[in-house]
Design a protein around this motif. Structure first.
Motif, mmCIF file in Angstrom:
data_model
loop_
_atom_site.group_PDB
_atom_site.id
_atom_site.type_symbol
_atom_site.label_atom_id
_atom_site.label_comp_id
_atom_site.label_asym_id
_atom_site.label_seq_id
_atom_site.Cartn_x
_atom_site.Cartn_y
_atom_site.Cartn_z
ATOM 1 N N ALA A 17 9.010 5.690 -7.606
ATOM 2 C CA ALA A 17 9.893 4.349 -7.987
ATOM 3 C C ALA A 17 11.210 4.628 -7.359
ATOM 4 N N ALA A 18 11.629 5.900 -6.962
ATOM 5 C CA ALA A 18 12.778 6.095 -6.130
ATOM 6 C C ALA A 18 12.646 6.029 -4.533
ATOM 7 N N SER A 19 11.546 5.556 -4.009
ATOM 8 C CA SER A 19 11.373 5.244 -2.664
ATOM 9 C C SER A 19 12.525 4.434 -2.046
ATOM 10 N N PRO A 20 13.176 4.799 -0.909
ATOM 11 C CA PRO A 20 13.883 3.694 -0.219
ATOM 12 C C PRO A 20 13.343 2.401 0.240
ATOM 13 N N LEU A 21 12.066 2.603 0.205
ATOM 14 C CA LEU A 21 11.071 1.465 1.017
ATOM 15 C C LEU A 21 11.257 0.487 -0.242
ATOM 16 N N ARG A 22 11.302 0.869 -1.416
ATOM 17 C CA ARG A 22 11.076 -0.091 -2.579
ATOM 18 C C ARG A 22 12.237 -1.241 -2.545
ATOM 19 N N GLU A 23 13.430 -0.634 -2.167
ATOM 20 C CA GLU A 23 14.569 -1.235 -2.086
ATOM 21 C C GLU A 23 14.569 -2.123 -1.016
ATOM 22 N N ALA A 24 14.107 -1.823 0.400
ATOM 23 C CA ALA A 24 13.901 -2.625 1.503
ATOM 24 C C ALA A 24 12.888 -3.713 1.050
ATOM 25 N N ALA A 25 11.825 -3.506 0.349
ATOM 26 C CA ALA A 25 10.891 -4.532 0.412
ATOM 27 C C ALA A 25 11.314 -5.435 -0.623
ATOM 28 N N ARG A 26 12.345 -5.198 -1.498
ATOM 29 C CA ARG A 26 12.802 -6.146 -2.385
ATOM 30 C C ARG A 26 13.989 -6.945 -1.625
ATOM 31 N N ASP A 27 14.842 -6.354 -0.915
ATOM 32 C CA ASP A 27 15.900 -6.913 -0.526
ATOM 33 C C ASP A 27 15.772 -7.665 0.843
ATOM 34 N N ALA A 28 15.057 -7.080 1.739
ATOM 35 C CA ALA A 28 14.679 -7.831 2.965
ATOM 36 C C ALA A 28 14.287 -9.374 3.073
ATOM 37 N N PRO A 29 13.246 -9.489 2.292
ATOM 38 C CA PRO A 29 12.827 -10.920 2.100
ATOM 39 C C PRO A 29 13.817 -11.743 1.413
ATOM 40 N N ARG A 30 14.413 -11.110 0.533
ATOM 41 C CA ARG A 30 15.432 -11.939 -0.385
ATOM 42 C C ARG A 30 16.716 -12.448 0.416
ATOM 43 N N GLN A 31 17.201 -11.263 1.022
ATOM 44 C CA GLN A 31 18.352 -11.601 2.031
ATOM 45 C C GLN A 31 17.940 -12.689 3.084
ATOM 46 N N LEU A 32 17.033 -12.635 3.536
ATOM 47 C CA LEU A 32 16.479 -13.423 4.563
ATOM 48 C C LEU A 32 16.572 -15.100 3.893
ATOM 49 N N LEU A 60 11.328 -3.446 7.399
ATOM 50 C CA LEU A 60 10.241 -3.366 6.943
ATOM 51 C C LEU A 60 9.255 -2.751 8.081
ATOM 52 N N TYR A 61 9.716 -2.652 9.133
ATOM 53 C CA TYR A 61 8.816 -2.320 10.398
ATOM 54 C C TYR A 61 8.133 -0.863 10.161
ATOM 55 N N PRO A 62 9.288 0.075 9.833
ATOM 56 C CA PRO A 62 8.591 1.566 9.612
ATOM 57 C C PRO A 62 7.669 1.843 8.634
ATOM 58 N N ALA A 63 7.473 0.915 7.562
ATOM 59 C CA ALA A 63 6.540 0.972 6.571
ATOM 60 C C ALA A 63 5.362 0.521 7.077
ATOM 61 N N CYS A 64 4.937 -0.120 8.057
ATOM 62 C CA CYS A 64 3.768 -0.755 8.277
ATOM 63 C C CYS A 64 2.739 0.078 9.117
ATOM 64 N N GLY A 65 3.211 1.462 9.312
ATOM 65 C CA GLY A 65 2.228 2.242 9.945
ATOM 66 C C GLY A 65 1.749 1.910 11.365
ATOM 67 N N LEU A 66 1.126 2.854 11.903
ATOM 68 C CA LEU A 66 0.759 2.628 13.424
ATOM 69 C C LEU A 66 0.018 1.483 13.779
ATOM 70 N N VAL A 89 0.802 -1.121 -0.153
ATOM 71 C CA VAL A 89 0.001 -0.019 0.034
ATOM 72 C C VAL A 89 1.070 1.379 0.052
ATOM 73 N N ARG A 90 1.885 1.225 0.868
ATOM 74 C CA ARG A 90 2.776 2.549 0.884
ATOM 75 C C ARG A 90 3.503 2.571 -0.403
ATOM 76 N N LEU A 91 3.986 1.588 -1.091
ATOM 77 C CA LEU A 91 4.814 1.672 -2.487
ATOM 78 C C LEU A 91 3.681 2.093 -3.356
ATOM 79 N N ALA A 92 2.374 1.869 -3.506
ATOM 80 C CA ALA A 92 1.622 2.461 -4.573
ATOM 81 C C ALA A 92 1.390 3.976 -4.287
ATOM 82 N N SER A 93 1.700 4.343 -3.242
ATOM 83 C CA SER A 93 1.703 5.889 -3.124
ATOM 84 C C SER A 93 2.888 6.716 -3.244
#
Length: 365
Positions: A268-283, A332-338, A261-265
Motif C-alpha cells: 500500500a505504501a508503494s510510490p507508484l500508488r501515489e503516481a497512479a492516483r495523482d498523475a491522471p488527476r493533475q492532468l 507513469l512510464y517507469p511502471a509500464c515495463g519493458l 498489475v504492478r500495484l497488485a503486487s
C-alpha cells in the motif's frame, strides 16, 4: 454569442468513434513508414478538418476556436501524427483570413487543399517589380509532402540590402507560396510524430506577386469574425497544448492496465500508488483549467471586448497543461515495463509522440 462547445472526457462529440478507430488502426503503419497513410489522409480531407479555421466566405468551415481545439485533442487521442498535421495545417489555413479574398478562394479551392509552412524567418524576400523573389530554407513544415501551398516568413530586402523597422530590427513578412515553387527535403528523422513528415522546405528564387504577402494582425484581417480577432500567439498555444494533452491522455489510458498489475503486487505504501492516483488527476485539473480560460477568452473576443489579459491567461494555462501532460507521462512510464521500450508497441509510439510534441519551440519561448 454562440454557445460554449462541450469538451468531452474521451472523444465524445468531438470525433466520431469510427473516425478515431480508422486513425488509430493505421497509426503503427504510418509511424513505421514515416508518413500518414492514404486512408488517414483521405479521412482528413473527407471530413474537411484542414479548413476548420479558414473563412467560410472563401470555402473554409470557420468553426469556433473551442470546437477546433476539442477536435484536435480528440484526434491526438487517436493518433498524434494525424493530429499534429491537422493542427499545423489548419493553423496555416487560418492565415487565409488575412489574404485577399480572391487568393484565399483560389488556394482553398485547390484539390485536396493543404497549407503547410514554417514560422521561422530563415528566408529572404527581394523586392522585384510588382512582387517578391523568395530564397531560403525552412527546417520544419509538418505535412510538407501533401501540401498544395506553403506559408513562410522572410526578411525583406531592397536592392540586396535588408530592410529595417524604426527600431532597427530586420523587417520580416509572411508569404503564401504554391507548392510548385517549393522543394521538400526529406529531413524528418525525429523519434516521435514520425508520420507528420515535418520535413524541410527550400525555395530557390521563386517570384510571387505582392498579393501573396500578408500581415498577421487583426487590423489587417480581410474577413470579419472572432477567429481573426483572436490573438495569433494564444491561438497557437491553445491548439498545440490540446494536441499534447490528447497524446498524454492516450498514454495514460494505455499505461493504467500495466500500472494496475504492478500495484497488485506491491504494498500500500508503494510510490507508484501515489503516481497512479495523482498523475491522471493533475492532468484532468490542468485540462479543465485550460478549457475554462479558453472559453472565457473566446467569449470576450466574440463579444468584441479587449482580449489581451484573457489571451495571456490562455497561454499560461496552455503551458501548465503541457507541463502536466509531461509529468503524467513521465510519472507513469517507469511502471509500464519493458513493453513500453519496444519501439513497435503502441505505448512506446505514444510516449515518443508526447516527448517530441513537447519540444516545440513555443514551449521554450
Amino acid at each position: 454569442m454562440t454557445a460554449t462547445v462541450p469538451h468531452p472526457d474521451i472523444t465524445g462529440t468531438a470525433l466520431a468513434p469510427r473516425d478515431a478507430k480508422r486513425l488509430r488502426d493505421d497509426a503503427a503503419v504510418a509511424d513505421a513508414g514515416g508518413a500518414l497513410t492514404a486512408a488517414q489522409r483521405a479521412l482528413v480531407h473527407r471530413r474537411g478538418w484542414l479548413g476548420t479555421l479558414a473563412p467560410r466566405a472563401v470555402g473554409g468551415a470557420e468553426w469556433p476556436l473551442p470546437r477546433v481545439v476539442a477536435l484536435e485533442e480528440a484526434l491526438a487521442e487517436a493518433d498524434g501524427s494525424t493530429a499534429w498535421v491537422v493542427t499545423l495545417c489548419a493553423g496555416a489555413a487560418w492565415f487565409a483570413g488575412f489574404w485577399p479574398p480572391a487568393l484565399a478562394r483560389d488556394v482553398l479551392a485547390t484539390h485536396r487543399a493543404c497549407v503547410a509552412g514554417s514560422g521561422a524567418a530563415t528566408g529572404r524576400a527581394e523586392h522585384d517589380g510588382d512582387g517578391w523573389r523568395l530564397q531560403g530554407r525552412w527546417a520544419h513544415a509538418s505535412g510538407a509532402p501533401w501540401a498544395t501551398h506553403f506559408t513562410v516568413n522572410a526578411v525583406l530586402h531592397q536592392h540586396g540590402v535588408p530592410l529595417h523597422d524604426a527600431g532597427g530590427a530586420p523587417r520580416v513578412a509572411a508569404f503564401v507560396v504554391p507548392a510548385r515553387c517549393v522543394h521538400v527535403e526529406p529531413t524528418w528523422r525525429a523519434i516521435g510524430l514520425r508520420a507528420s513528415a515535418s520535413h524541410a522546405l527550400r525555395i530557390d528564387g521563386a517570384w510571387v506577386p505582392a498579393s501573396h504577402r500578408f500581415v498577421i494582425d487583426a487590423a489587417h484581417a480581410t474577413h470579419d469574425g472572432p477567429l481573426w480577432r483572436f490573438p495569433f500567439r494564444a491561438l497557437a498555444f491553445a491548439t498545440l497544448a490540446a494536441v499534447t494533452c490528447g497524446i498524454a491522455r492516450h498514454f495514460v489510458a494505455l499505461a493504467m492496465p500495466a500500472v494496475a498489475v504492478r500495484l497488485a503486487s506491491e504494498g500500500a505504501a508503494s510510490p507508484l500508488r501515489e503516481a497512479a492516483r495523482d498523475a491522471p488527476r493533475q492532468l484532468t485539473q490542468a485540462r479543465d483549467a485550460f478549457y475554462a480560460r479558453l472559453d472565457a477568452a473566446w467569449a470576450r473576443v466574440e463579444a468584441g471586448l479587449p482580449a489581451h489579459d484573457a489571451a495571456a491567461a490562455v497561454e499560461a494555462a496552455a503551458r501548465e497543461l503541457v507541463h502536466a501532460a509531461r509529468r503524467a507521462v513521465d510519472d507513469l512510464y517507469p511502471a509500464c515495463g519493458l513493453p513500453a521500450a519496444d519501439a513497435g508497441s503502441d505505448i512506446n509510439r505514444v510516449w515518443r509522440d508526447l516527448h517530441t510534441a513537447t519540444l516545440h519551440a513555443l514551449w521554450w519561448t
